[in-house]
Design a protein around this motif. Structure first.
Motif, mmCIF file in Angstrom:
data_model
loop_
_atom_site.group_PDB
_atom_site.id
_atom_site.type_symbol
_atom_site.label_atom_id
_atom_site.label_comp_id
_atom_site.label_asym_id
_atom_site.label_seq_id
_atom_site.Cartn_x
_atom_site.Cartn_y
_atom_site.Cartn_z
ATOM 1 N N LEU A 199 -3.522 -104.150 26.513
ATOM 2 C CA LEU A 199 -3.132 -103.922 25.123
ATOM 3 C C LEU A 199 -3.524 -105.097 24.234
ATOM 4 O O LEU A 199 -4.020 -104.917 23.110
ATOM 5 N N LEU A 200 -3.334 -106.301 24.735
ATOM 6 C CA LEU A 200 -3.704 -107.491 23.972
ATOM 7 C C LEU A 200 -5.205 -107.546 23.734
ATOM 8 O O LEU A 200 -5.661 -107.904 22.639
ATOM 9 N N LYS A 201 -5.977 -107.193 24.736
ATOM 10 C CA LYS A 201 -7.434 -107.190 24.594
ATOM 11 C C LYS A 201 -7.879 -106.178 23.533
ATOM 12 O O LYS A 201 -8.935 -106.354 22.905
ATOM 13 N N LEU A 202 -7.095 -105.138 23.355
ATOM 14 C CA LEU A 202 -7.407 -104.119 22.355
ATOM 15 C C LEU A 202 -6.811 -104.456 20.988
ATOM 16 O O LEU A 202 -6.892 -103.652 20.058
ATOM 17 N N GLY A 203 -6.208 -105.636 20.874
ATOM 18 C CA GLY A 203 -5.629 -106.058 19.607
ATOM 19 C C GLY A 203 -4.264 -105.475 19.327
ATOM 20 O O GLY A 203 -3.742 -105.615 18.211
ATOM 21 N N GLN A 204 -3.642 -104.837 20.329
ATOM 22 C CA GLN A 204 -2.340 -104.202 20.138
ATOM 23 C C GLN A 204 -1.219 -105.159 20.565
ATOM 24 O O GLN A 204 -0.442 -104.891 21.480
ATOM 25 N N THR A 205 -1.146 -106.291 19.890
ATOM 26 C CA THR A 205 -0.209 -107.346 20.278
ATOM 27 C C THR A 205 1.243 -106.894 20.178
ATOM 28 O O THR A 205 2.052 -107.157 21.085
ATOM 29 N N ALA A 206 1.580 -106.209 19.123
ATOM 30 C CA ALA A 206 2.963 -105.760 18.950
ATOM 31 C C ALA A 206 3.360 -104.793 20.051
ATOM 32 O O ALA A 206 4.482 -104.848 20.574
ATOM 33 N N GLU A 207 2.444 -103.914 20.440
ATOM 34 C CA GLU A 207 2.741 -102.951 21.496
ATOM 35 C C GLU A 207 2.873 -103.656 22.846
ATOM 36 O O GLU A 207 3.720 -103.285 23.667
ATOM 37 N N ALA A 208 2.059 -104.676 23.071
ATOM 38 C CA ALA A 208 2.166 -105.438 24.317
ATOM 39 C C ALA A 208 3.522 -106.116 24.422
ATOM 40 O O ALA A 208 4.170 -106.096 25.477
ATOM 41 N N ARG A 209 3.966 -106.703 23.319
ATOM 42 C CA ARG A 209 5.276 -107.354 23.325
ATOM 43 C C ARG A 209 6.396 -106.328 23.492
ATOM 44 O O ARG A 209 7.367 -106.575 24.207
ATOM 45 N N ARG A 210 6.244 -105.199 22.824
ATOM 46 C CA ARG A 210 7.266 -104.157 22.955
ATOM 47 C C ARG A 210 7.360 -103.660 24.382
ATOM 48 O O ARG A 210 8.462 -103.462 24.928
ATOM 49 N N SER A 211 6.209 -103.486 25.043
ATOM 50 C CA SER A 211 6.200 -103.007 26.420
ATOM 51 C C SER A 211 6.940 -103.959 27.342
ATOM 52 O O SER A 211 7.809 -103.548 28.117
ATOM 53 N N LEU A 212 6.626 -105.250 27.256
ATOM 54 C CA LEU A 212 7.297 -106.219 28.127
ATOM 55 C C LEU A 212 8.774 -106.362 27.760
ATOM 56 O O LEU A 212 9.628 -106.486 28.642
ATOM 57 N N THR A 213 9.071 -106.336 26.479
ATOM 58 C CA THR A 213 10.462 -106.514 26.042
ATOM 59 C C THR A 213 11.350 -105.378 26.531
ATOM 60 O O THR A 213 12.504 -105.597 26.933
ATOM 61 N N THR A 214 10.832 -104.166 26.499
ATOM 62 C CA THR A 214 11.646 -103.014 26.896
ATOM 63 C C THR A 214 11.612 -102.763 28.396
ATOM 64 O O THR A 214 12.614 -102.342 28.983
ATOM 65 N N ARG A 215 10.467 -103.023 29.023
ATOM 66 C CA ARG A 215 10.325 -102.700 30.443
ATOM 67 C C ARG A 215 10.680 -103.866 31.344
ATOM 68 O O ARG A 215 11.324 -103.685 32.373
ATOM 69 N N ARG A 216 10.248 -105.089 30.982
ATOM 70 C CA ARG A 216 10.489 -106.277 31.813
ATOM 71 C C ARG A 216 10.803 -107.467 30.921
ATOM 72 O O ARG A 216 9.991 -108.400 30.789
#
Length: 426
Positions: A395-412
């Motif tokens: 996600l970060l490589k695709l520029g989706q930084t907010a989604e990457a943070r959301r994924s880790l924050t909610t999942r792990r």
């Protein structure tokens, strides 16, 4: 009829043979080295000791000596007719396992322990994340494991082994404080219980206690025989702690002296999965990994896992092949993956292939098919963080930084502020 340490009536010719058996059971349940020798001593004193042959088979299996293990279980089956129901069914549980019928073995074990809850070697088959429940490939296996150990725990009192098994179940379902309390209780009863030391590392990982976890494990490992079944995996934990602590030199030292194919003395599945995971997590953290390491691991995977069927191993073999550029072996996995989670291994393998060629959109398209049910692949939460971090990195490589943070924050959430992920800091 004599009774073993856990109070089970056992057909054995002498107390001396039974004493060796009990020693072997203690060493085996504690993942200490020496169980095989203890079981061999028991059957040397009484070759007609059927459960001694079963225990030897199980111990040989856990040291990778499958031909000898199958011979031992066959010998035990030949002795079973004269035994009572508990002992015959004990043998049958293991016979199903050795016959490659894990689902039938799991079902029989669960029925067996309802009648004989303190038949510890049988109960052990479904405990732990690497047991028959852990590798069932089913959604909800963590809850099932907790239910399993919860039902058994009252039958064991303050037994150090069952206490540590239940502690892991609690850890993997997010009950970290109670898990840590029970782990410490188990270690107070048996300080050399490698399972409890291992699970304590998991609890500290889940709590984000990097410094305490690193100090504890490094000290505990100094007295652990490197032939012990968990030595290589505990070195993986030590390497992971070092990576999280930014100590690259200590990470490589742990890999090269305890984890990798040229160092570890454990089971091939642990050597493959632990090495692949730490190498890729190092790359995600921005550490340079020599191509030769991936090539050597790809060769190792080809040697020990040429065909698919063990999904947890196949997942990591695909990673090794992708990073090594071994397209033929990678294609074989993505085309033929079978086993308890083969349907997840196939898109994961294609994701590794896309990542290797930096096709981040292609990798994302494959990973989204996997991330909803990663527990089915097996392993602990700490081990499956390989996928969580890989997904966030894509996600970060695709520029989706907010989604990457959301994924880790909610999942792990334990990873969001601590996990080394270089793409967060370009």
């Amino acid at each position: 009829m004599l009774r073993d340490y856990y109070g089970n009536e056992t057909s054995v010719a002498s107390q001396e043979a039974l004493d060796h058996y009990d020693v072997g059971v203690r060493l085996f349940l504690g993942a200490e080295f020496g169980a095989t020798e203890a079981f061999q001593s028991a059957i040397q004193l009484d070759d007609g000791f059927a459960l001694g042959h079963v225990a030897l088979a199980r111990s040989l299996m856990m040291s990778g000596q499958m031909a000898q293990a199958k011979a031992a279980i066959s010998h035990a089956e030949g002795l079973s007719l004269k035994l009572d129901h508990r002992q015959r069914q004990h043998i049958e549980c293991f016979a199903l396992l050795f016959s490659g019928l894990p689902h039938k073995a799991r079902a029989l074990v669960k029925r067996h322990v309802q009648d004989y809850p303190r038949d510890a070697l049988v109960a052990q088959l479904c405990s732990n994340v690497f047991g028959l429940i852990g590798f069932s490939g089913e959604v909800g296996r963590e809850a099932e494991l907790l239910a399993y150990t919860s039902a058994l725990l009252p039958h064991y009192g303050d037994d150090w082994w069952m206490t540590s098994m239940h502690a892991l179940s609690l850890c993997e379902t997010g009950q970290i404080a109670e898990s840590s309390r029970l782990m410490d209780q188990s270690l107070a009863l048996n300080a050399r219980n490698a399972n409890a030391a291992h699970f304590k590392s998991h609890a500290q990982y889940e709590a984000g206690e990097t410094t305490a976890g690193r100090n504890y494990l490094n000290n505990w490992l100094t007295d652990y025989d490197d032939r012990g079944v968990l030595h290589g995996h505990l070195c993986w934990h030590a390497a992971l702690w070092a990576l999280h602590d930014g100590d690259e030199a200590a990470m490589w030292d742990a890999i090269d002296t305890g984890v990798g194919p040229n160092a570890a003395k454990g089971l091939p599945i642990n050597v493959l999965t632990d090495t692949a995971a730490i190498l890729y997590r190092a790359e995600l953290a921005g550490v340079s990994v020599a191509p030769e390491r991936w090539s050597a691991l790809s060769d190792y995977a080809t040697q020990f896992f040429p065909e698919t069927g063990q999904s947890f191993a196949d997942l990591h073999a695909a990673l090794a092949h992708a990073m090594a550029g071994n397209g033929d072996q990678l294609a074989h996995i993505s085309d033929t993956a079978k086993g308890f989670a083969g349907d997840l291994v196939r898109p994961a393998a294609r994701a590794w292939q896309a990542i290797a060629r930096q096709d981040w959109a292609g990798a994302l398209a494959e990973l989204v098919q996997v991330m909803g049910s990663t527990e089915r692949l097996g392993g602990s939460r700490a081990q499956r963080d390989l996928l969580e971090l890989t997904y966030a990195n894509v996600l970060l490589k695709l520029g989706q930084t907010a989604e990457a943070r959301r994924s880790l924050t909610t999942r792990r959430p334990v990873l969001i502020g601590a996990a080394p992920l270089a793409a967060f800091h370009p």
